[in-house]
Design an enzyme around this catalytic site. Structure first.
Site, PDB file in Angstrom:
ATOM      1  N   SER A  80      30.335  13.368  31.168  1.00  0.00           N
ATOM      2  CA  SER A  80      29.420  14.143  31.923  1.00  0.00           C
ATOM      3  C   SER A  80      27.941  13.890  31.671  1.00  0.00           C
ATOM      4  O   SER A  80      27.700  13.197  30.619  1.00  0.00           O
ATOM      5  CB  SER A  80      29.718  15.628  31.463  1.00  0.00           C
ATOM      6  OG  SER A  80      28.930  16.455  32.083  1.00  0.00           O
ATOM      7  N   TYR A 107      29.514  22.841  25.196  1.00  0.00           N
ATOM      8  CA  TYR A 107      30.440  21.762  26.241  1.00  0.00           C
ATOM      9  C   TYR A 107      29.777  20.642  25.999  1.00  0.00           C
ATOM     10  O   TYR A 107      30.058  19.275  25.796  1.00  0.00           O
ATOM     11  CB  TYR A 107      30.110  22.291  27.420  1.00  0.00           C
ATOM     12  CG  TYR A 107      30.633  21.433  28.567  1.00  0.00           C
ATOM     13  CD1 TYR A 107      32.207  21.062  28.736  1.00  0.00           C
ATOM     14  CD2 TYR A 107      29.743  20.643  29.588  1.00  0.00           C
ATOM     15  CE1 TYR A 107      32.421  20.205  29.784  1.00  0.00           C
ATOM     16  CE2 TYR A 107      30.311  19.822  30.573  1.00  0.00           C
ATOM     17  CZ  TYR A 107      31.509  19.669  30.527  1.00  0.00           C
ATOM     18  OH  TYR A 107      32.197  18.656  31.513  1.00  0.00           O
TER      19      TYR A 107
HETATM   20  N1  LIG Z   1      33.334  19.461  37.911  1.00  0.00           N
HETATM   21  C1  LIG Z   1      32.104  18.865  37.316  1.00  0.00           C
HETATM   22  O1  LIG Z   1      31.083  19.311  37.812  1.00  0.00           O
HETATM   23  C2  LIG Z   1      32.309  17.931  36.163  1.00  0.00           C
HETATM   24  C3  LIG Z   1      31.032  17.290  35.816  1.00  0.00           C
HETATM   25  C4  LIG Z   1      31.073  16.579  34.826  1.00  0.00           C
HETATM   26  C5  LIG Z   1      32.090  16.203  34.216  1.00  0.00           C
HETATM   27  N2  LIG Z   1      33.532  16.815  34.559  1.00  0.00           N
HETATM   28  C6  LIG Z   1      34.689  16.377  33.659  1.00  0.00           C
HETATM   29  O2  LIG Z   1      35.401  15.902  34.589  1.00  0.00           O
HETATM   30  C7  LIG Z   1      36.875  16.230  33.985  1.00  0.00           C
HETATM   31  C8  LIG Z   1      37.793  16.876  35.202  1.00  0.00           C
HETATM   32  O3  LIG Z   1      37.188  18.151  35.795  1.00  0.00           O
HETATM   33  P1  LIG Z   1      37.111  18.830  37.146  1.00  0.00           P
HETATM   34  O4  LIG Z   1      35.845  19.167  37.565  1.00  0.00           O
HETATM   35  O5  LIG Z   1      38.155  18.082  37.731  1.00  0.00           O
HETATM   36  O6  LIG Z   1      37.816  20.050  36.556  1.00  0.00           O
HETATM   37  P2  LIG Z   1      38.832  21.197  36.751  1.00  0.00           P
HETATM   38  O7  LIG Z   1      39.114  21.329  38.268  1.00  0.00           O
HETATM   39  O8  LIG Z   1      38.822  22.457  36.250  1.00  0.00           O
HETATM   40  O9  LIG Z   1      40.430  20.495  36.530  1.00  0.00           O
HETATM   41  C9  LIG Z   1      40.504  20.296  34.814  1.00  0.00           C
HETATM   42  C10 LIG Z   1      41.719  19.503  34.808  1.00  0.00           C
HETATM   43  O10 LIG Z   1      42.002  19.544  33.377  1.00  0.00           O
HETATM   44  C11 LIG Z   1      43.032  19.952  33.019  1.00  0.00           C
HETATM   45  N3  LIG Z   1      43.467  20.588  31.609  1.00  0.00           N
HETATM   46  C12 LIG Z   1      42.675  21.521  31.037  1.00  0.00           C
HETATM   47  N4  LIG Z   1      42.994  21.755  29.854  1.00  0.00           N
HETATM   48  C13 LIG Z   1      44.091  20.857  29.672  1.00  0.00           C
HETATM   49  C14 LIG Z   1      44.847  20.618  28.597  1.00  0.00           C
HETATM   50  N5  LIG Z   1      44.834  21.455  27.611  1.00  0.00           N
HETATM   51  N6  LIG Z   1      45.868  19.860  28.719  1.00  0.00           N
HETATM   52  C15 LIG Z   1      46.169  19.096  29.893  1.00  0.00           C
HETATM   53  N7  LIG Z   1      45.217  19.165  30.952  1.00  0.00           N
HETATM   54  C16 LIG Z   1      44.365  20.059  30.702  1.00  0.00           C
HETATM   55  C17 LIG Z   1      43.581  21.047  34.036  1.00  0.00           C
HETATM   56  O11 LIG Z   1      44.949  21.308  34.180  1.00  0.00           O
HETATM   57  P3  LIG Z   1      45.425  22.739  34.603  1.00  0.00           P
HETATM   58  O12 LIG Z   1      45.517  22.991  36.004  1.00  0.00           O
HETATM   59  O13 LIG Z   1      46.705  23.006  33.770  1.00  0.00           O
HETATM   60  O14 LIG Z   1      44.336  23.931  33.937  1.00  0.00           O
HETATM   61  C18 LIG Z   1      42.950  20.384  35.520  1.00  0.00           C
HETATM   62  O15 LIG Z   1      43.849  19.593  35.745  1.00  0.00           O
HETATM   63  C19 LIG Z   1      36.601  17.095  32.849  1.00  0.00           C
HETATM   64  O16 LIG Z   1      36.907  16.173  31.773  1.00  0.00           O
HETATM   65  C20 LIG Z   1      35.396  17.743  32.923  1.00  0.00           C
HETATM   66  O17 LIG Z   1      34.708  17.967  31.858  1.00  0.00           O
HETATM   67  C21 LIG Z   1      33.479  17.759  35.370  1.00  0.00           C
END
Ligand SMILES: NC(=O)c1ccc[n+]([C@@H]2O[C@H](COP(=O)([O-])OP(=O)(O)OC[C@H]3O[C@@H](n4cnc5c(N)ncnc54)[C@H](OP(=O)(O)O)[C@@H]3O)[C@@H](O)[C@H]2O)c1
Length: 237
Positions: A139, A153
Site C-alpha cells: 500500500s 495499518y
Molecule cells: N482499497 C484500497 O484503497 C487499498 C489501498 C492499498 C492497499 N490495499 C490492499 O489491497 C488488498 C486488497 O484490498 P481490497 O481493497 O480489495 O479490499 P476488500 O475489498 O476489503 O477485500 C479484502 C479481501 O481480503 C479478504 N480477506 C480479509 N481477511 C481475510 C482472511 N482472514 N483470510 C482470507 N481472506 C481475507 C476478504 O475476504 P472476505 O470477503 O471473506 O472478507 C476480501 O476478499 C489488501 O491487502 C489491502 O490492504 C487496498
C-alpha cells in the site's frame, strides 16, 4: 503437467483480488482462488472451459495451516504454480496508541504472516519454472504515513513491503521475482469505508489488475521491487 500457467490469488472474491483474477483469466492463466467462503466467481459463470481453469480453495489468513493446505490442493489440481498474488488484507483504522494488542496482532497476522506463509507454501513450486512471480499487495500506507488514523495499518503494510523485498532477495537465484504493489485509494469496499472520496476519483481495481498482470509478465531481467500507484497528488507519490 498442464502447459497453462497457474496463479494463486488470495481474497479473490471481491475488490482487487477479484479484478486481478478476471484479468489473469482473460489473459489465459488458470487460477487457484483462495477465499474464506469459496464460491465460483460471477464473472466466470457461463464461460466455456472456466470450470476446468478455475480451482477454488478455502483460505483463511488467520489459520496458520491454511496456506499449505491451499498450495497442496492447487498442486494436486494443476501440478504447477507460476505466480502468487498475496492480496487478502484488512484495515483497522486506529492510531498506534489507541489500537488494542489483539487488533494489532490481527493486522500483522492477516497482512504480513498470511502472505509470508503463502509464499513459503508455494516456494518450491514457484522456483521450479525458473520464473516464478510473487506480488504482495502492500500500500502507499507501506511507504509513508498518511494520517494518525492509518498508523496501525501502515505499520503492517510497511512490514508487507519489507516482506516483498525479503522474498525478492531469497528467490532471486531461483528466478523468482517479488514485487510490492503499493496503491493509494482503490475503489473497493475497503477504501469506501474509509473516505467520502467518490469511487470515480479512486484508482479502478481493473487498472490495478492491469498493473499486476504487467508485473507478472515482465522478464526476469526486469525485476521490479516496488510499484506505486496513486489517484491523487502527494509529495513523492
Ligand atoms: N482499497 C484500497 O484503497 C487499498 C489501498 C492499498 C492497499 N490495499 C490492499 O489491497 C488488498 C486488497 O484490498 P481490497 O481493497 O480489495 O479490499 P476488500 O475489498 O476489503 O477485500 C479484502 C479481501 O481480503 C479478504 N480477506 C480479509 N481477511 C481475510 C482472511 N482472514 N483470510 C482470507 N481472506 C481475507 C476478504 O475476504 P472476505 O470477503 O471473506 O472478507 C476480501 O476478499 C489488501 O491487502 C489491502 O490492504 C487496498
Amino acid at each position: 503437467m498442464t502447459e497453462t500457467r497457474i496463479a494463486l490469488i488470495s481474497g479473490a472474491n471481491r475488490g482487487i483480488g477479484a479484478a486481478t483474477a478476471q484479468r489473469l483469466f482473460e489473459a489465459g492463466w488458470s487460477l487457484s482462488l483462495g477465499m474464506r467462503n469459496p464460491a465460483f466467481p460471477d464473472w466466470a459463470k457461463g464461460i466455456a472451459g472456466a470450470e476446468e481453469r478455475i480451482h477454488l480453495a478455502p483460505y483463511d489468513a488467520a489459520d496458520p495451516e491454511s496456506a499449505t493446505i491451499w498450495a497442496a490442493g492447487a498442486m494436486a489440481r494443476f501440478d504447477r504454480i507460476d505466480a502468487l498474488v498475496a492480496n487478502a488484507g484488512i484495515m483497522i483504522p486506529k492510531t498506534v496508541i489507541e489500537i488494542e494488542d489483539d487488533e494489532m496482532a490481527q493486522l500483522l497476522e492477516i497482512n504480513v504472516q498470511g502472505p509470508r506463509r503463502l509464499a513459503a507454501a508455494c516456494w518450491d513450486a514457484l522456483g521450479a519454472s525458473g520464473k516464478g512471480r510473487v506480488i504482495i499487495l502492500g500500500s502507499l500506507s507501506g511507504k509513508r504515513i498518511k494520517s494518525a488514523r492509518s498508523g496501525a495499518y501502515s505499520v503492517s503494510k510497511f512490514a508487507a513491503v519489507g516482506l516483498a523485498h525479503a522474498l525478492r532477495h531469497t528467490g532471486f537465484e531461483a528466478g523468482i521475482r517479488a514485487t510490492a504493489v503499493c496503491p493509494g485509494f482503490v475503489a473497493t469496499d475497503m477504501a469506501m469505508a474509509l473516505t467520502d472520496r467518490a469511487a470515480t476519483a479512486m484508482t479502478d481495481p481493473k487498472d490495478l489488475a492491469r498493473v499486476i498482470e504487467m508485473l507478472i509478465e515482465l522478464p526476469n531481467e526486469a525485476s521490479t521491487a516496488e510499484f506505486c500507484v496513486n489517484c491523487q497528488l502527494e509529495e513523492s507519490f
